[in-house]
Write a protein that holds these residues in place. Structure first.
Motif, PDB file in Angstrom:
ATOM      1  N   TRP A 573       0.603   7.858  -2.252  1.00 61.57           N
ATOM      2  CA  TRP A 573       1.936   7.464  -1.804  1.00 61.57           C
ATOM      3  C   TRP A 573       2.044   7.710  -0.306  1.00 61.57           C
ATOM      4  CZ3 TRP A 573       1.864  10.478  -6.451  1.00 61.57           C
ATOM      5  CH2 TRP A 573       2.337   9.821  -7.585  1.00 61.57           C
ATOM      6  N   ALA A 596       6.387   1.353  -1.026  1.00 64.12           N
ATOM      7  CA  ALA A 596       5.163   0.544  -1.000  1.00 64.12           C
ATOM      8  C   ALA A 596       5.447  -0.952  -0.881  1.00 64.12           C
ATOM      9  CB  ALA A 596       4.314   0.847  -2.235  1.00 64.12           C
ATOM     10  N   LYS A 600       4.134  -3.146   2.258  1.00 64.28           N
ATOM     11  CA  LYS A 600       3.231  -4.262   1.975  1.00 64.28           C
ATOM     12  C   LYS A 600       3.738  -5.537   2.650  1.00 64.28           C
ATOM     13  CE  LYS A 600      -0.116  -6.533  -0.116  1.00 64.28           C
ATOM     14  NZ  LYS A 600      -0.392  -6.411  -1.556  1.00 64.28           N
ATOM     15  N   TYR A 613      -0.625  -2.408  -4.305  1.00 63.37           N
ATOM     16  CA  TYR A 613       0.175  -1.329  -4.887  1.00 63.37           C
ATOM     17  C   TYR A 613       0.557  -1.712  -6.304  1.00 63.37           C
ATOM     18  CZ  TYR A 613       4.480  -4.051  -4.370  1.00 63.37           C
ATOM     19  OH  TYR A 613       5.453  -5.022  -4.494  1.00 63.37           O
ATOM     20  N   ASN A 621       5.682   3.033  -7.925  1.00 61.53           N
ATOM     21  CA  ASN A 621       4.733   2.296  -7.081  1.00 61.53           C
ATOM     22  C   ASN A 621       3.972   3.215  -6.133  1.00 61.53           C
ATOM     23  OD1 ASN A 621       5.234  -0.367  -7.995  1.00 61.53           O
ATOM     24  ND2 ASN A 621       7.110  -0.464  -6.773  1.00 61.53           N
ATOM     25  N   PHE A 623       0.138   3.086  -3.544  1.00 61.09           N
ATOM     26  CA  PHE A 623      -0.919   2.239  -2.999  1.00 61.09           C
ATOM     27  C   PHE A 623      -2.246   2.537  -3.704  1.00 61.09           C
ATOM     28  CE2 PHE A 623       1.906   2.096   0.795  1.00 61.09           C
ATOM     29  CZ  PHE A 623       2.000   0.721   0.905  1.00 61.09           C
TER      30      PHE A 623
END
Length: 651
Positions: A573, A596, A600, A613, A621, A623
């Motif tokens: 995270w 995330a 992204k 993710y 969530n 990564f």
């Protein structure tokens, strides 16, 4: 474009010359011989005729005329180049007439016509390949005159004033120029820019805008070479550069030049991997590559086939296990089967459930075995699930273990699972699509201890080994030709049993598909160039960089590992400044899960990097970063940490 001239035999001199016939007699005589004559290209007086090779039979001609030579035997060089400007073969002093060529063809059979020759047929025209050279367009087709013409007059009609087709079918000079330009674009835009850390990973466009930029509509009129090159440049520009050192999004990344060379050769040859007669090199090559992969698993013998992806490899394994247990199902279908049960964990690839649905078993036949906190199958629960399925009236037949799970990169304990399968008489399949390449590393191959006890293994060299999409092998310990017995249909037009070579080399019936692309050359060529030691270093480097990244995260505020990485999947995270020190808040997990997706979006729209993710179980969530590109360095690991801090500093 060269015209077409109707050549009459010497016995019919042109009108007005000594021995010529009266007009009416000439017309009647012409009608009698017209069906025996052929259309031959009308060459300028200074240029000799160039006729392609005649279909090989006893006494076949190469070219034509009194000095024509027999075609070479296999292994011998051709008597002359395919370009008319480089003919070393002595030419006849006088060109043969069309009827003389026709007589020669009849000696060899009607299907042995020289290229560029029209033969009369009972129903319409029978055309061989048009005559071509490096400076001319192909001849256009001759059309019948119309209903009012007598049938014999409709046999051959001249079209000397027809315009050439605006196509490269087939102008070798123009085709070569186009391909050289396209390869130049690929080298500049993909191999150089696409692998440069100073360039973008992608140039993001919204779908509607991208449609307009690409002009995707297909029209009735063709485009110029310049426009086609612009199309290629646009496709590359707006595509994601998976070979980029900042692309961490999938289980595949990077670019191996030798594998790419193999892919170019494969696409150029455009053959299918189903019979030895049309793919002799690749049939033998696939056999050797599969043998090498099986040896790394620990088998001295066995079988295998390259499949269109790991999902299909897993599906094949399920089908093979079912067929071995219930061979009648191939003919009788599902009505010959009792309720079946197969076993895997929730960490397995989703293709296991999709395969069960596709094969008619149903997703309910997939029994989920518990996994520990690291995502590894618990063998004791496997034993319990098997007993439970039997108590419910189902017949257990397969266990699918995973070596390298998609998200966490976990390796199931294969030895303990194999013990259960051996006691219960179940087929053990190992989905090592992601983790199979670890077998090349003497340092890390212990993660797959026990894989030699499996009945089947799925392995994707296009992932960690960077062989290029797609390169997916299904390996079997079986030596009873189970693949062919399960999947074969013995199509008589492909797999004739009276061929002049060993028909065991026709491997097409091992696969469900008919046409099968060549996937072995890129791996074989890369292996030849790198050697096993080079590929081992590639695997070890990926492990080392993943460990370096994990240790660097521990040193920085704002990075939290989901767990210590066992493989090259680094799961973490990024905790933005606004959430640091607030782990005890009730909405902390909910707010952290939103970080995330925002990061992204920012990284993709800037084109700086790509990281995947996902949620996982009760975890929000996080990564999942994949360290697989062999071009990666510690500097790339430092960059992604700095970039995440920059992108998330205001969150």
């Amino acid at each position: 474009m060269r015209g077409l001239a109707l050549r009459f035999p010497p016995s019919l001199p042109p009108a007005g010359e000594p021995g010529s016939l009266a007009t009416g007699q000439r017309r009647r005589a012409a009608r009698k011989v017209r069906a025996r004559c052929v259309l031959a290209p009308a060459f300028p007086p200074s240029e000799p005729p160039f006729l392609g090779s005649v279909t090989r039979r006893a006494g076949a001609w190469a070219g034509g005329g009194a000095r024509a030579r027999p075609l070479p035997l296999p292994g011998e060089p051709p008597p002359f180049s395919t370009r008319p400007s480089s003919l070393p073969l002595p030419l006849p002093a006088q060109r043969p007439t069309a009827c003389e060529l026709l007589k020669r063809c009849r000696l060899l059979g009607r299907r042995c016509a020289p290229r560029g020759v029209l033969l009369p047929a009972r129903r319409g025209l029978q055309r061989a390949h048009p005559l071509r050279d490096a400076s001319s367009r192909p001849s256009t087709l001759c059309q019948p005159r119309g209903r009012r013409c007598p049938r014999r007059d409709r046999d051959f009609i001249l079209m000397a004033d027809s315009k050439p087709l605006p196509s490269l079918d087939w102008d070798p000079v123009a085709a070569e120029a186009l391909l050289r330009d396209v390869f130049g674009v690929v080298v500049d835009e993909v191999i150089w820019k696409g692998t440069s850390a100073s360039e973008k990973v992608c140039e993001w466009k919204e779908p509607e805008e991208l449609k307009q930029l690409l002009d995707l509509e297909l029209r009735s009129q063709g485009e110029s070479k310049e426009q086609i090159l612009e199309r290629c440049q646009a496709v590359i520009r707006y595509s994601v550069k998976t070979c980029h050192p900042r692309f961490f999004n999938q289980l595949f990344s990077g670019l191996d030049p030798h594998a790419l060379a193999g892919r170019i050769v494969t696409e150029s040859l455009n053959t299918s991997q189903y019979t030895y007669e049309i793919a002799p090199v690749f049939v033998l090559m696939e056999e050797e590559v599969l043998r090498k992969l099986r040896a790394l698993v620990g088998w001295r013998s066995g079988d295998g086939v390259f499949c269109p992806g790991g999902s299909i490899s897993n599906m094949y394994a399920v089908n093979l296990a079912r067929y071995q247990r219930f061979p009648d199902c191939k003919q009788k279908g599902l009505r010959a089967l009792p309720p079946l049960a197969l076993f895997t964990t929730k960490e397995c690839h989703y293709s296991i459930k999709k395969g069960a649905a596709f094969l008619g078993l149903g997703t309910d036949s997939v029994r989920v075995v518990k996994a520990d906190e690291r995502g590894k199958m618990i063998p004791e629960d496997l034993e319990r699930q098997i007993s439970l399925a039997e108590a419910e009236g189902a017949v257990p037949f397969l266990v699918s273990a995973t070596s390298g799970t998609t998200v966490l990169g976990a390796f199931d304990p294969l030895e303990a699972i194999a013990d259960v399968c051996q006691r219960r008489g179940l087929w053990l399949h190992v989905d090592a699509a992601w983790g199979g390449s670890v077998l090349l590393s003497q340092t890390h191959r212990h993660l797959l201890d026990g894989i030699q006890r499996a009945d089947s293994v799925a392995w994707n060299p296009h992932k960690l080994l960077t062989a290029g999409l797609q390169c997916s092998a299904l390996l079997l310990r079986d030596t009873t030709n189970l693949l062919k017995r399960c999947h074969g249909s013995q199509a008589s037009y492909l797999f004739q049993q009276d061929k002049f070579y060993d028909v065991a080399l026709d491997t097409g019936d091992k696969a469900v598909q008919c046409g099968r692309r060549v996937d072995c050359l890129k791996l074989w060529l890369m292996w030849k160039a790198q050697g096993g030691q080079g590929l081992e270093r590639r695997v070890n480097q990926a492990f080392a960089l993943a460990r370096y990244l994990a240790e660097e995260m521990k040193k920085r505020e704002g990075f939290e590992l989901v767990m210590e990485p066992e493989f090259v999947n680094v799961c973490f995270w990024f905790v933005p400044p606004s959430l640091r020190g607030k782990q005890e808040s009730l909405d902390y997990s909910e707010r952290l899960a939103k970080v995330a997706p925002v990061l992204k979006e920012r990284m993709v729209k800037e084109g700086s990097m790509m990281i995947g993710y996902q949620p996982h179980g009760t975890r929000g969530n996080f990564f999942r970063l994949i360290v697989a590109n062999p071009a990666l360095t510690q500097a790339d690991m430092d960059f992604l940490l700095n970039e995440l801090e920059r992108l998330g500093q205001d969150l």
